[in-house]
Design an enzyme around this catalytic site. Structure first.
Site, PDB file in Angstrom:
ATOM      1  N   ASP A 132       0.830  -1.204   0.000  1.00 52.48           N
ATOM      2  CA  ASP A 132       0.000   0.000   0.000  1.00 52.48           C
ATOM      3  C   ASP A 132       0.864   1.254   0.000  1.00 52.48           C
ATOM      4  O   ASP A 132       1.958   1.279   0.579  1.00 52.48           O
ATOM      5  CB  ASP A 132      -0.915   0.020   1.223  1.00 52.48           C
ATOM      6  CG  ASP A 132      -2.203  -0.742   1.001  1.00 52.48           C
ATOM      7  OD1 ASP A 132      -2.658  -0.812  -0.153  1.00 52.48           O
ATOM      8  OD2 ASP A 132      -2.760  -1.261   1.984  1.00 52.48           O
ATOM      9  N   ARG A 182      -1.314  -0.706  -8.864  1.00 53.83           N
ATOM     10  CA  ARG A 182      -2.623  -0.129  -8.531  1.00 53.83           C
ATOM     11  C   ARG A 182      -2.512   1.392  -8.604  1.00 53.83           C
ATOM     12  O   ARG A 182      -1.665   1.991  -7.944  1.00 53.83           O
ATOM     13  CB  ARG A 182      -3.061  -0.541  -7.125  1.00 53.83           C
ATOM     14  CG  ARG A 182      -4.407   0.064  -6.688  1.00 53.83           C
ATOM     15  CD  ARG A 182      -4.611  -0.059  -5.188  1.00 53.83           C
ATOM     16  NE  ARG A 182      -4.558  -1.432  -4.731  1.00 53.83           N
ATOM     17  CZ  ARG A 182      -4.273  -1.804  -3.482  1.00 53.83           C
ATOM     18  NH1 ARG A 182      -3.985  -0.881  -2.568  1.00 53.83           N
ATOM     19  NH2 ARG A 182      -4.241  -3.071  -3.141  1.00 53.83           N
TER      20      ARG A 182
END
Length: 306
Positions: A132, A182
């Site tokens: 992340d 992402r």
């Protein structure tokens, strides 16, 4: 302005303790967070998988202040991955992990070693890990650790935030064969010197970054709930002649579930970001900051006294 207020609240530990103890807040959180423990996460993941959706699970832990905290997070992920394998939920389910939760701010080498252990557990379970993104001060460190992890675990995913001015360059660096990236808008309070702050400028950056990823050799993971950006992503995939298994959409658990179903029914891979754990306050506030109108809708649902 509302977004800035929400992000400031997300960083307030005192407010977090107060809000987290309120029953109304817990009810709101239950829509966006699977539950407190692995059992709840597995139950939610099973339901999503049965609906034809993919999943990435995120363990919401308290701030990592010690090496013991970092080890506890590592062990939680190793346990989670083992449980996913036993439940037959891989490879439909992968995991997302914040390096800060693995001790990045304490010792970068320590966080790398813990991330390596999580990646090894993921590989054994037949799935992968995505790192992340967090605030801009961690970006260089995160991308360096990503590069090291990919030497042994090349499927390790990256997250890039379109609101950072540097992200177009990072997209070019990462749009390589086999690279899972992402792309999201970004959910931290950042200074204008490093980030776009106007919503339109962020959207324009998102599209520029999307074009780079879609035209490259990697695997774009388009993380947005914005209907316009979803439509643009579908168009860009057609323009660059990408088949349905060469990219995916990602959305948050509890948000735009009908759109998730529509995209999946159209043959797209749709991965749901599924968080679990007791430390949901900061996560929830940052997600709401991405869609401030959601806060207004929740406010209208709160019963008035008197």
């Amino acid at each position: 302005m509302l977004r800035s207020v929400i992000l400031a609240a997300a960083d307030s530990s005192r407010l977090g303790r107060l809000v987290s103890s309120a029953s109304l807040s817990k009810n709101v959180a239950s829509r966006f967070v699977a539950g407190d423990d692995v059992d709840a996460a597995l139950a939610a993941a099973r339901e999503l998988a049965d609906d034809g959706l993919s999943i990435t699970l995120d363990h919401l832990a308290s701030d990592t202040a010690t090496a013991e905290d970092a080890r506890a997070t590592r062990d939680e992920y190793v346990t989670l991955l083992g449980r996913l394998r036993t439940a037959g939920l891989t490879p439909a389910a992968e995991v997302s992990v914040k390096l800060s939760a693995l001790g990045q701010r304490l010792d970068e080498k320590l966080s790398y070693e813990h991330a390596l252990a999580v990646c090894a557990a993921a590989a054994e379970a037949g799935t992968s890990v995505t790192l992340d993104a967090e605030d801009h001060t961690t970006t260089d460190s995160t991308l360096e650790i990503l590069s090291d992890l990919r030497k042994e675990y090349p499927s390790t995913g990256a997250v890039l935030q379109a609101y950072l001015r540097r992200t177009e360059g990072d997209c070019r660096e990462l749009a390589t064969a086999g690279s899972r990236v992402r792309l999201c808008k970004g959910a931290y309070a950042e200074p204008e010197s490093v980030a776009f702050t106007d919503a339109l400028d962020i959207d324009k950056s998102f599209v520029r970054c999307l074009n780079i990823l879609m035209s490259g050799e990697g695997y774009p993971m388009v993380a947005t709930h914005d209907p316009r950006l979803i439509a643009i992503a579908e168009d860009r995939a057609r323009w660059f002649d990408r088949s349905a298994d060469e990219y995916e959409f990602q959305m948050l658990y509890g948000m735009r579930t009908e759109e998730q179903a529509r995209l999946a029914a159209s043959g797209n891979i749709v991965r749901v970001y599924l968080p679990y754990g007791t430390e949901w306050y900061g996560y929830l506030l940052r997600r709401l900051a991405e869609r401030p109108t959601t806060v207004v809708r929740f406010g209208r649902r709160i019963p008035k006294k008197g």
